[in-house]
Design an enzyme around this catalytic site. Structure first.
Site, PDB file in Angstrom:
ATOM      1  N   ASP A 108      -7.859  20.306  25.718  1.00  0.00           N
ATOM      2  CA  ASP A 108      -6.987  20.167  26.880  1.00  0.00           C
ATOM      3  C   ASP A 108      -5.919  19.080  26.724  1.00  0.00           C
ATOM      4  OD1 ASP A 108      -8.510  17.805  27.292  1.00  0.00           O
ATOM      5  OD2 ASP A 108      -9.853  18.826  28.672  1.00  0.00           O
ATOM      6  N   GLU A 121     -15.766  17.789  25.538  1.00  0.00           N
ATOM      7  CA  GLU A 121     -15.210  16.727  24.689  1.00  0.00           C
ATOM      8  C   GLU A 121     -15.483  16.960  23.203  1.00  0.00           C
ATOM      9  OE1 GLU A 121     -13.189  14.588  25.815  1.00  0.00           O
ATOM     10  OE2 GLU A 121     -13.603  14.715  27.961  1.00  0.00           O
ATOM     11  N   ARG A 136      -0.648   9.872  29.716  1.00  0.00           N
ATOM     12  CA  ARG A 136      -0.377  11.207  29.178  1.00  0.00           C
ATOM     13  C   ARG A 136       0.402  11.990  30.234  1.00  0.00           C
ATOM     14  NH1 ARG A 136      -6.557  12.766  28.004  1.00  0.00           N
ATOM     15  NH2 ARG A 136      -6.544  12.161  30.179  1.00  0.00           N
ATOM     16  N   ARG A 150      -1.612  16.176  28.777  1.00  0.00           N
ATOM     17  CA  ARG A 150      -2.937  16.562  29.287  1.00  0.00           C
ATOM     18  C   ARG A 150      -2.701  17.776  30.174  1.00  0.00           C
ATOM     19  NH1 ARG A 150      -7.076  18.114  31.162  1.00  0.00           N
ATOM     20  NH2 ARG A 150      -9.004  16.982  31.477  1.00  0.00           N
ATOM     21  N   ASP A 203     -10.463  21.289  32.411  1.00  0.00           N
ATOM     22  CA  ASP A 203     -11.236  20.349  31.597  1.00  0.00           C
ATOM     23  C   ASP A 203     -12.012  21.168  30.581  1.00  0.00           C
ATOM     24  OD1 ASP A 203     -12.471  17.941  30.775  1.00  0.00           O
ATOM     25  OD2 ASP A 203     -14.126  18.233  32.180  1.00  0.00           O
ATOM     26  N   THR A 204     -11.950  20.757  29.323  1.00  0.00           N
ATOM     27  CA  THR A 204     -12.737  21.408  28.285  1.00  0.00           C
ATOM     28  C   THR A 204     -13.775  20.405  27.770  1.00  0.00           C
ATOM     29  OG1 THR A 204     -11.203  20.745  26.516  1.00  0.00           O
ATOM     30  CG2 THR A 204     -10.819  22.892  27.569  1.00  0.00           C
TER      31      THR A 204
END
Length: 194
Positions: free
Chosen positions: A62, A84, A128, A76, A81-82
């Site tokens: 992401d 980690e 970001r 970002r 959300d993916t």
């Protein structure tokens, strides 16, 4: 004559003081107007419009680096959300590599990349940029949610333009138990459980 001269001098002094203070007040007003206009234009890129970009490098599922208007920026992806893969002091999470590889594949094979900034903040707390990412006209966030590599997350108004679309794609992946949705209890409101 002396009295008239004294009065004239006093009057001239009074008018000079009043004139200078008026100029000072005007400068204060002008400075405030200039400062407020500078504060209003804190956004660096056009919002709510697709902007042509070049893919520079991949970070994870992401986050990626792009070149936009001659500037290299870390982005970002908004609203997803993916798992980690590169976060310090965090082990690689299940489906993290797959999500990261899928994002990289989408971006490296695309002939056209675009970014779209939403109405809200332009950057996150980690400096970001926050944007929707498009590869050949299709939103990367939507692909990842639909294929079960991302969950809808970090929802902050007013940056919710495509929230409904992403929730529909997430529901399809969840109902089909694709990837992150294939393990009961893995996806939570706070992220991913190992």
């Amino acid at each position: 004559m002396k009295r008239w001269l004294k009065r004239s001098s006093l009057l001239l002094l009074f008018l000079s003081i009043v004139g200078l203070s008026a100029c000072t007040d005007i400068n204060k007003v002008l400075n405030v107007e200039v400062e407020s206009k500078q504060n209003e234009s804190t956004t660096e890129f056009q919002k709510e419009q697709k902007l042509k970009a070049n893919f520079v490098r991949h970070i994870d599922g992401d986050t990626s680096v792009f070149r936009l208007e001659g500037k290299e920026i870390k982005v970002r992806y908004l609203l997803i959300d993916t798992p980690e893969t590169v976060k310090p002091n965090t082990p690689i999470q299940p489906y993290g590599k797959e999500a990261s590889n899928r994002t990289k594949e989408i971006l490296t094979t695309a002939s056209k990349i675009e970014l779209e900034f939403d109405k809200g903040d332009e950057k996150d707390d980690y400096n970001r940029y926050l944007a929707y990412v498009y590869a050949d006209g299709e939103m990367v966030q939507d692909i990842l949610a639909r294929e079960g590599f991302a969950r809808v997350a970090y929802v902050y108004e007013p940056s919710i333009t495509y929230l409904k679309q992403l929730e529909i794609s997430q529901k399809q992946a969840k109902d089909s138990k694709l990837n992150i949705w294939s393990v009961d209890g893995y996806v939570t409101d706070k992220g991913f459980e190992n």
